[in-house]
Scaffold this motif. Structure first.
Motif, PDB file in Angstrom:
ATOM      1  N   ARG A  51      99.225 -52.160 -72.754  1.00 53.69           N
ATOM      2  CA  ARG A  51      99.942 -51.381 -71.742  1.00 53.69           C
ATOM      3  C   ARG A  51      99.581 -51.814 -70.334  1.00 53.69           C
ATOM      4  NH1 ARG A  51      98.513 -46.121 -73.080  1.00 53.69           N
ATOM      5  NH2 ARG A  51      96.764 -46.172 -71.630  1.00 53.69           N
ATOM      6  N   LEU A  52      98.334 -52.275 -70.155  1.00 52.28           N
ATOM      7  CA  LEU A  52      97.904 -52.705 -68.826  1.00 52.28           C
ATOM      8  C   LEU A  52      98.651 -53.947 -68.367  1.00 52.28           C
ATOM      9  CD1 LEU A  52      95.547 -50.740 -69.584  1.00 52.28           C
ATOM     10  CD2 LEU A  52      94.071 -52.213 -68.201  1.00 52.28           C
ATOM     11  N   ILE A  81      88.669 -42.980 -70.052  1.00 56.81           N
ATOM     12  CA  ILE A  81      89.711 -42.415 -70.907  1.00 56.81           C
ATOM     13  C   ILE A  81      89.203 -42.360 -72.342  1.00 56.81           C
ATOM     14  CG2 ILE A  81      91.567 -43.247 -69.428  1.00 56.81           C
ATOM     15  CD1 ILE A  81      92.048 -45.471 -71.438  1.00 56.81           C
ATOM     16  N   ASN A  87      86.759 -47.916 -70.225  1.00 53.20           N
ATOM     17  CA  ASN A  87      87.227 -48.341 -68.906  1.00 53.20           C
ATOM     18  C   ASN A  87      87.979 -49.657 -69.095  1.00 53.20           C
ATOM     19  OD1 ASN A  87      85.907 -46.438 -66.839  1.00 53.20           O
ATOM     20  ND2 ASN A  87      84.190 -47.020 -68.139  1.00 53.20           N
ATOM     21  N   ARG A  88      89.163 -49.756 -68.482  1.00 48.98           N
ATOM     22  CA  ARG A  88      89.998 -50.926 -68.728  1.00 48.98           C
ATOM     23  C   ARG A  88      90.548 -51.457 -67.408  1.00 48.98           C
ATOM     24  NH1 ARG A  88      93.482 -49.289 -74.041  1.00 48.98           N
ATOM     25  NH2 ARG A  88      94.774 -48.130 -72.580  1.00 48.98           N
ATOM     26  N   GLU A  89      90.563 -52.779 -67.300  1.00 47.24           N
ATOM     27  CA  GLU A  89      90.991 -53.429 -66.064  1.00 47.24           C
ATOM     28  C   GLU A  89      91.919 -54.602 -66.392  1.00 47.24           C
ATOM     29  OE1 GLU A  89      90.324 -52.882 -62.870  1.00 47.24           O
ATOM     30  OE2 GLU A  89      88.776 -51.340 -62.984  1.00 47.24           O
ATOM     31  N   THR A 143     101.654 -52.072 -66.775  1.00 43.02           N
ATOM     32  CA  THR A 143     101.359 -51.172 -65.654  1.00 43.02           C
ATOM     33  C   THR A 143     100.551 -51.856 -64.555  1.00 43.02           C
ATOM     34  OG1 THR A 143      99.312 -50.362 -66.658  1.00 43.02           O
ATOM     35  CG2 THR A 143     101.363 -49.235 -67.258  1.00 43.02           C
ATOM     36  N   SER A 149      88.534 -54.576 -71.605  1.00 44.02           N
ATOM     37  CA  SER A 149      88.168 -53.180 -71.854  1.00 44.02           C
ATOM     38  C   SER A 149      86.702 -53.118 -72.245  1.00 44.02           C
ATOM     39  CB  SER A 149      89.028 -52.586 -72.982  1.00 44.02           C
ATOM     40  OG  SER A 149      88.591 -51.276 -73.306  1.00 44.02           O
ATOM     41  N   GLN A 181      97.592 -51.415 -63.911  1.00 40.91           N
ATOM     42  CA  GLN A 181      96.763 -50.378 -63.310  1.00 40.91           C
ATOM     43  C   GLN A 181      95.472 -50.216 -64.115  1.00 40.91           C
ATOM     44  OE1 GLN A 181      97.521 -48.786 -60.414  1.00 40.91           O
ATOM     45  NE2 GLN A 181      99.365 -50.063 -60.324  1.00 40.91           N
ATOM     46  N   SER A 182      94.372 -49.975 -63.402  1.00 41.02           N
ATOM     47  CA  SER A 182      93.085 -49.733 -64.056  1.00 41.02           C
ATOM     48  C   SER A 182      93.073 -48.352 -64.694  1.00 41.02           C
ATOM     49  CB  SER A 182      91.940 -49.842 -63.047  1.00 41.02           C
ATOM     50  OG  SER A 182      91.951 -51.103 -62.414  1.00 41.02           O
ATOM     51  N   GLU A 183      92.267 -48.189 -65.726  1.00 39.62           N
ATOM     52  CA  GLU A 183      92.086 -46.905 -66.398  1.00 39.62           C
ATOM     53  C   GLU A 183      90.591 -46.692 -66.582  1.00 39.62           C
ATOM     54  OE1 GLU A 183      96.233 -46.989 -69.028  1.00 39.62           O
ATOM     55  OE2 GLU A 183      94.282 -47.175 -70.029  1.00 39.62           O
ATOM     56  N   HIS A 184      90.125 -45.508 -66.170  1.00 43.28           N
ATOM     57  CA  HIS A 184      88.692 -45.230 -66.190  1.00 43.28           C
ATOM     58  C   HIS A 184      88.395 -43.958 -66.975  1.00 43.28           C
ATOM     59  CE1 HIS A 184      87.948 -48.377 -63.243  1.00 43.28           C
ATOM     60  NE2 HIS A 184      88.929 -47.871 -62.493  1.00 43.28           N
TER      61      HIS A 184
END
Length: 533
Positions: free
Chosen positions: A269-270, A280, A292-294, A273, A307, A275-278
């Motif tokens: 999905r990144l 989750i 955490n994913r970048e 998007t 990730s 976008q970073s996800e922290h």
């Protein structure tokens, strides 16, 4: 011929030839310096050995005590000629020469300024100094008499000019070999130039291999799980911790779509998007993790995503332990504060002479504690939970509130799969929230009702307050998230989050509802049968 007009192949040829020449010259100089240092060190160690032998020779010790230059000179000259040393000098405890290869210098102070450690500390050591015969490497040692006192110093030395002369042929050989190697390097450079015409991101092949090995070693030492994909969703790397956590075989999963080995990851999905996800919460192969994913970019181009994650159980365990320590500290603080107030009251009544009131107050306190403790002992079998309720009861009285435990409450021994600390965390946070809500409402109704039950298939924990009720504008789902709180200040928004984490792990239920009159009713249901995820 202008440099700019030369093609890459010729430039590389010139650079490699010149750099090879420079490198060989530097290596020759370094090699010469190393051998010179090694030779000096070797001679220095040899000099120390001879000096120590001389210093322990009885005839030399006697001659130093008698300060007999003739006997000392005769004895040391034989040693000097045998070992090929430039000089052997013996001095008294004041550093005045008693023996020297040049007879005219006997009786004069020793030169070089390097006798202090031998004459004051009795040390043996190597030194480099300039004496009356020139720059030399010396072995120094002290001379001791039969009583262990320092009576002189022995100095055995080799001139550094002699070392230079000895190594000069070697330096000539190095330079000649450098010229030969540079010529061979020029021929080989022409053949190898084509290989380096393709750019390798500025690295040599060996450097790329080393960087890859370093990255692999670093990834394998991390406790966190780490994995990465390219811009096509192909798994490109996964470390040992991630394989252990998720039960993934790296050999089978690498260079294949991530969705095949971890279909629930949604890391792809990144790629859309960007976008970073922290922090989750994710489910990987039936394991709950906090991730955490970048997205990964190179020169502004998306090349993949990475990730990192830890098992949720590890993080929850830390939160639970922190909550438990906080509960115990609060219990001790409340009891200390309450007893201090009672003691102050009793002291005041004694000073007033109201002894009957003192007896009455003590009797009331004893009756209150005895009744509460008797009830808790009979209704609650788990000591941790009983201790928590006793402490919270004291805390309520301190705040001007009343914690009413339903007389029908009953908790027998907990099932094996339910951890007592989890129940303590849930009850402690529910009761604290009830205290805060009741105090915030400024209501005359200061009762907080607690009901515990293990009848049926569930462990039921219910807390009712007369507070301000559920907040408007915030959904119940949002209230259960970390950091979401209706209270001002920091360090809030954790209690309900912890409760929700524990309830979810036991596959239980958690309800929040407004009471018909005022206040809120919070109820937690924990299954008595094991179904922990």
């Amino acid at each position: 011929m202008q440099w700019q007009k030369l093609n890459f192949r010729r430039r590389l040829l010139i650079i490699m030839t010149m750099s090879g020449l420079l490198e060989l010259l530097i290596l020759s100089a370094l090699g010469f310096s190393y051998i010179k240092k090694w030779e000096s060190q070797d001679l220095g160690e040899k000099a120390i050995g001879v000096a120590e032998y001389i210093a322990k020779t009885p005839s030399i010790i006697t001659a130093v005590e008698q300060k007999n230059p003739q006997l000392l000179t005769e004895g040391t000259e034989r040693f000097r000629q045998a070992i090929g040393a430039a000089f052997i000098v013996i001095g008294d405890n004041n550093g005045v020469r008693l023996a020297h290869p040049i007879a005219e210098r006997v009786g004069l102070p020793m030169r070089g300024g390097d006798n202090i450690r031998a004459l004051t500390e009795g040390k043996s050591y190597i030194s480099y100094a300039k004496g009356s015969m020139g720059h030399s490497v010396r072995g120094k040692t002290a001379v001791f008499d039969s009583r262990g006192e320092i009576i002189g110093v022995v100095s055995v030395g080799y001139l550094l000019t002699g070392i230079h002369d000895k190594l000069l042929p070697f330096l000539t050989f190095l330079l000649a070999m450098a010229i030969v190697v540079v010529g061979a390097n020029g021929l080989l450079a022409n053949l190898l130039a084509k290989r380096f015409q393709r750019t390798l991101l500025g690295f040599e092949p060996e450097e790329i291999g080393r960087l890859y090995a370093e990255k692999d070693a670093t990834m394998s030492t991390l406790r966190e799980g780490v994995l990465s994909i390219d811009n096509q969703g192909i798994l490109r790397s996964i470390n040992r911790s991630a394989c252990g956590m998720l039960g993934v075989d790296a050999a089978r999963a690498l260079n294949r779509p991530l969705s095949e080995s971890l279909p629930e990851s949604s890391l792809e999905r990144l790629l859309l998007t960007r976008q970073s996800e922290h922090d989750i919460e994710l489910y990987f192969n039936s394991r709950v993790v906090i991730a955490n994913r970048e997205p990964l970019f190179q020169n502004g181009v998306l090349i993949g995503a990475v990730s990192s994650f830890r098992l949720k159980d590890e993080i929850t365990e830390l939160n639970r332990q922190l909550s438990q320590v906080t509960q115990y500290a609060e219990l001790l603080r409340a009891q200390t504060h309450e007893h201090r107030n009672k003691l102050n009251t009793i002291a005041g009544l004694v000073q007033l002479g109201a002894y009957n009131d003192v007896f009455k107050l003590i009797g009331q306190e004893n009756q209150h504690y005895e009744a509460l403790i008797k009830f808790l002992r009979g209704a609650i079998e788990e000591p941790l939970i009983a201790g928590l309720l006793l402490g919270k009861s004291e805390r309520a009285r301190e705040l001007g509130l009343q914690l009413v435990i339903d007389t029908e409450s009953c908790l027998s021994a907990l099932p094996e799969h339910i951890v007592p600390e989890d129940v303590v965390t849930i009850l402690g946070n529910l009761i604290d929230n009830a205290f805060d809500a009741t105090l915030a409402s400024h209501s005359t109704d200061t009762f907080i009702h607690l009901h515990l039950s293990d009848y049926g298939n569930d462990l039921i924990l219910e807390v009712e307050d007369s507070g301000i009720g559920l907040p408007e504008g915030i959904s119940q789902h949002d209230l259960l998230q970390r950091g979401v709180s209706t209270k001002a200040g920091d360090n809030h928004g954790v209690g309900l989050y912890l409760i929700n984490q524990i309830v979810s792990r036991y596959n239980g239920q958690y309800t929040m509802e407004d009471r018909e009159s005022v206040g809120t009713r919070m109820t937690v249901y924990l299954p008595k049968t094991a179904s922990i995820r």
